[in-house]
Design an enzyme around this catalytic site. Structure first.
Site, PDB file in Angstrom:
ATOM      1  N   LYS A  53       0.831  -1.211   0.000  1.00 31.55           N
ATOM      2  CA  LYS A  53       0.000   0.000   0.000  1.00 31.55           C
ATOM      3  C   LYS A  53       0.864   1.259   0.000  1.00 31.55           C
ATOM      4  O   LYS A  53       2.056   1.195   0.343  1.00 31.55           O
ATOM      5  CB  LYS A  53      -0.958  -0.032   1.190  1.00 31.55           C
ATOM      6  CG  LYS A  53      -0.280  -0.104   2.541  1.00 31.55           C
ATOM      7  CD  LYS A  53      -1.280  -0.556   3.621  1.00 31.55           C
ATOM      8  CE  LYS A  53      -0.636  -0.468   4.985  1.00 31.55           C
ATOM      9  NZ  LYS A  53      -1.487  -1.084   6.029  1.00 31.55           N
ATOM     10  N   ARG A 152     -11.450  -0.657  13.403  1.00 29.94           N
ATOM     11  CA  ARG A 152     -11.118   0.178  12.255  1.00 29.94           C
ATOM     12  C   ARG A 152     -11.831  -0.318  11.015  1.00 29.94           C
ATOM     13  O   ARG A 152     -12.607   0.398  10.409  1.00 29.94           O
ATOM     14  CB  ARG A 152      -9.592   0.194  12.039  1.00 29.94           C
ATOM     15  CG  ARG A 152      -9.167   1.097  10.893  1.00 29.94           C
ATOM     16  CD  ARG A 152      -7.660   1.141  10.698  1.00 29.94           C
ATOM     17  NE  ARG A 152      -7.122  -0.102  10.148  1.00 29.94           N
ATOM     18  CZ  ARG A 152      -5.865  -0.246   9.729  1.00 29.94           C
ATOM     19  NH1 ARG A 152      -5.017   0.768   9.810  1.00 29.94           N
ATOM     20  NH2 ARG A 152      -5.451  -1.403   9.254  1.00 29.94           N
ATOM     21  N   TYR A 274      14.267  31.215   7.874  1.00 31.23           N
ATOM     22  CA  TYR A 274      12.986  31.851   8.203  1.00 31.23           C
ATOM     23  C   TYR A 274      12.820  32.075   9.691  1.00 31.23           C
ATOM     24  O   TYR A 274      13.114  31.181  10.498  1.00 31.23           O
ATOM     25  CB  TYR A 274      11.825  30.982   7.731  1.00 31.23           C
ATOM     26  CG  TYR A 274      11.562  31.055   6.249  1.00 31.23           C
ATOM     27  CD1 TYR A 274      11.306  32.282   5.630  1.00 31.23           C
ATOM     28  CD2 TYR A 274      11.555  29.908   5.474  1.00 31.23           C
ATOM     29  CE1 TYR A 274      11.057  32.347   4.274  1.00 31.23           C
ATOM     30  CE2 TYR A 274      11.307  29.961   4.114  1.00 31.23           C
ATOM     31  CZ  TYR A 274      11.061  31.186   3.520  1.00 31.23           C
ATOM     32  OH  TYR A 274      10.820  31.247   2.182  1.00 31.23           O
ATOM     33  N   MET A 320      10.847  25.060   2.512  1.00 26.39           N
ATOM     34  CA  MET A 320      10.112  24.182   1.603  1.00 26.39           C
ATOM     35  C   MET A 320      11.056  23.317   0.764  1.00 26.39           C
ATOM     36  O   MET A 320      10.849  22.117   0.603  1.00 26.39           O
ATOM     37  CB  MET A 320       9.226  25.016   0.670  1.00 26.39           C
ATOM     38  CG  MET A 320       8.317  24.175  -0.202  1.00 26.39           C
ATOM     39  SD  MET A 320       7.408  25.157  -1.395  1.00 26.39           S
ATOM     40  CE  MET A 320       6.364  26.118  -0.324  1.00 26.39           C
TER      41      MET A 320
HETATM   42  C1  LIG Z   1      -0.771  -2.032   6.717  1.00 25.02           C
HETATM   43  C2  LIG Z   1      -1.360  -3.347   7.008  1.00 25.02           C
HETATM   44  C3  LIG Z   1      -0.546  -4.483   7.137  1.00 25.02           C
HETATM   45  C4  LIG Z   1       0.968  -4.390   7.178  1.00 25.02           C
HETATM   46  O1  LIG Z   1       1.337  -3.849   8.413  1.00 25.02           O
HETATM   47  P1  LIG Z   1       2.865  -3.622   8.820  1.00 25.02           P
HETATM   48  O2  LIG Z   1       2.789  -3.167  10.230  1.00 25.02           O
HETATM   49  O3  LIG Z   1       3.381  -2.559   7.919  1.00 25.02           O
HETATM   50  O4  LIG Z   1       3.563  -4.902   8.638  1.00 25.02           O
HETATM   51  C5  LIG Z   1      -1.156  -5.717   7.269  1.00 25.02           C
HETATM   52  N1  LIG Z   1      -2.509  -5.815   7.312  1.00 25.02           N
HETATM   53  C6  LIG Z   1      -3.320  -4.740   7.225  1.00 25.02           C
HETATM   54  C7  LIG Z   1      -4.776  -4.936   7.287  1.00 25.02           C
HETATM   55  C8  LIG Z   1      -2.778  -3.468   7.084  1.00 25.02           C
HETATM   56  O5  LIG Z   1      -3.573  -2.412   7.015  1.00 25.02           O
END
Ligand SMILES: *Cc1c(COP(=O)(O)O)cnc(C)c1O
Length: 379
Positions: A53, A152, A274, A320
Site C-alpha cells: 500500500k 477500524r 525563516y 520548503m
Molecule cells: C498495513 C497493514 C498491514 C501491514 O502492516 P505492517 O505493520 O506494515 O507490517 C497488514 N494488514 C493490514 C490490514 C494493514 O492495514
C-alpha cells in the site's frame, strides 16, 4: 515578443532526473528480498504475502513487487482500488492482489476487470460483491475481514453472526481468506494481542472454512500461534523495526542523500533562515541543501545531515525546498557544491529520524517526496 531562435527543450531533464533532482533516494531491492527471506524463515510453512500500500510504503510498489515475485511471493495487499489496478498493470495476471480498504460502491466492475480480490469489510460490501459475481457469471475472490478488536475495518461480531445465519450470504463468493488486523502487535506484552487472537478464533469459526490471516510485521514476532495460514508484513520488508523494544532484525532498505547547492562562510551575528530562530555568534561555515518539507522532510524530523561520519546540524528552520547546515565539523573546502550529504542511511536510520520527529518510521518512509531521483539497486 521574443524572436530569438528557440533552442529545443532538454527532453532528458525531468523533475526527477539525476542532474535536476535536489536529492537522491536509493532503494536496495536486495535488502527487501533478504528481509522477505528472514520473515519466511520465522514463519516456517506459513505463507508470506507482501503489503504494497501507499506505493510500497513510498519506495515503489511495482519495483518491490518484482523483487518479491522473484522470492516466490504470490500474494499482495494494497489499500486502494487504484493501487490494485496499477499493481495489476505492472505485474500482469496471476498473483493475488487484495484491496484492504474494500471496493468503493459502484466500482466493482473495475475490480473484476483487474482481477482484484475484494477485502469485504461490511455486510453492504458483501452484498455488492455478490451482485458483481452474478453479473460476471462466475465466483469472485474475496477476503472476509472481521473486526477482532481494532475497531477500524471489518465486520463487527454481530455482522459476522448475521451473515453466518444467512445460507446465501456467500453465494458467488470464493472466500480466499478470513482475516483480521492487530492493533498492538508492536507491544508484545499488550493484553489486546491475545484478546484479539481469541476473538478472531471465535469469529472465523462462524464463517465458511477458509485460510486465515491475522499478523502484520510485528505479529510475526509474537509467536507461531499468531501466524495462521498467511502473514501480511509491510513495514519489516522496508527495514522498519518490527520489534521496537529490541534491536532491528531487518536490513535497512533506503538511503536518502541531498545535494549541496551552496557553501559559504556566515559572519558573526547574522540571522539564519525563516524567522531568524538561529543567529551566529561567531563566523560559521554553512551549506544549503536541496531538500525541504515539500520533500516530506518534516520541520520536526531529525535535525542533522551526515558526511563521511561527520554530523552536520541543521541551522534554523527547514524551508520548503532547502535546509541550511552547519558544516564546521568538516575541514574547509571539504564539501563542495553538488556533493551529496546523507539524511537517511548508515549514519541516521529511518527510526532515528522518526524518533526526532516524534513519529514512526512508517510516516517517515511514506512521506518521502516525489521529487527525488530514485535509484534501485540489488534487484
Ligand atoms: C498495513 C497493514 C498491514 C501491514 O502492516 P505492517 O505493520 O506494515 O507490517 C497488514 N494488514 C493490514 C490490514 C494493514 O492495514
Amino acid at each position: 515578443m521574443n524572436d530569438a531562435p528557440t533552442r529545443s527543450l532538454p527532453e532528458e531533464v525531468t523533475a526527477t532526473s539525476e542532474v535536476a533532482a535536489g536529492a537522491v533516494l536509493t532503494i536496495d531491492l536486495g535488502a527487501i528480498r533478504e528481509n522477505y527471506r528472514r520473515l519466511k524463515a520465522r514463519l516456517g510453512d506459513v505463507r508470506c504475502a507482501g503489503v504494497l500500500k501507499a506505493d510500497g510504503y513510498g519506495v515503489g510498489a511495482s519495483q518491490v513487487a518484482a523483487a518479491l515475485l522473484r522470492e516466490g511471493c504470490d500474494t499482495f495487499f494494497v489499500a486502494l482500488l487504484g493501487e490494485g489496478v496499477a499493481l495489476r498493470r505492472s505485474i500482469g495476471p496471476g498473483p493475488a492482489i487484495f484491496v484492504l480498504n474494500g471496493i468503493p460502491p459502484g466500482a466493482e466492475p473495475d475490480a473484476v476487470a483487474a482481477d482484484l480480490c475484494a477485502v469485504i469489510n461490511s455486510v453492504g460490501q458483501l452484498a455488492a460483491w455478490r451482485v458483481a459475481a452474478s453479473r460476471a457469471g462466475r465466483k469472485l475472490p474475496a477476503a472476509i475481514q472481521v473486526d477482532s478488536g481494532m475497531s477500524r475495518l471489518g465486520m463487527a461480531p454481530r455482522d459476522v453472526e448475521r451473515v453466518a445465519a444467512d445460507p446465501h450470504a456467500f453465494d458467488g463468493i470464493d472466500i480466499r481468506l478470513v482475516m483480521s488486523h492487530l492493533a498492538c502487535a508492536d507491544e508484545p506484552e499488550h493484553p489486546a494481542n491475545e484478546r484479539q487472537r481469541l476473538a478472531f478464533e471465535r469469529l472465523r469459526k462462524m464463517l465458511p472454512e477458509a485460510p486465515a490471516s491475522l499478523t502484520n510485521s510485528s505479529g510475526i514476532f509474537l509467536g507461531a500461534r499468531f501466524h495462521y495460514d498467511l502473514a501480511r508484513p509491510g513495514a519489516a520488508l522496508y527495514g522498519i523495526n518490527p520489534t521496537p523494544a529490541r534491536p532491528n532484525p531487518m536490513l535497512p532498505v533506503v538511503r536518502l542523500e541531498a545535494k549541496i547547492v551552496q557553501t559559504r562562510m556566515l559572519e558573526a551575528g547574522v540571522g539564519v533562515g525563516y524567522g531568524h530562530i538561529f543567529h551566529t555568534t561567531a563566523p560559521l561555515a554553512a551549506a544549503t541543501i536541496s531538500l525541504g518539507y515539500a520533500d516530506g522532510w518534516h520541520r520536526r524530523a531529525a535535525s542533522a545531515a551526515w558526511f563521511e561520519g561527520a554530523r552536520l546540524p541543521f541551522l534554523g528552520r527547514v524551508s520548503m525546498d532547502s535546509i541550511i547546515l552547519d558544516i564546521s565539523a568538516l575541514p574547509p573546502g571539504k564539501l563542495r557544491e553538488g556533493d551529496l550529504v546523507e539524511l537517511l542511511g548508515p549514519s541516521q536510520s529511518v527510526e532515528d529520524a522518526a524518533g526526532h520527529a516524534g513519529t514512526i518510521g512508517y510516516e517517515i518512509l511514506t512521506s518521502l517526496g516525489p521529487r527525488f531521483h530514485r535509484r534501485y539497486v540489488g534487484g
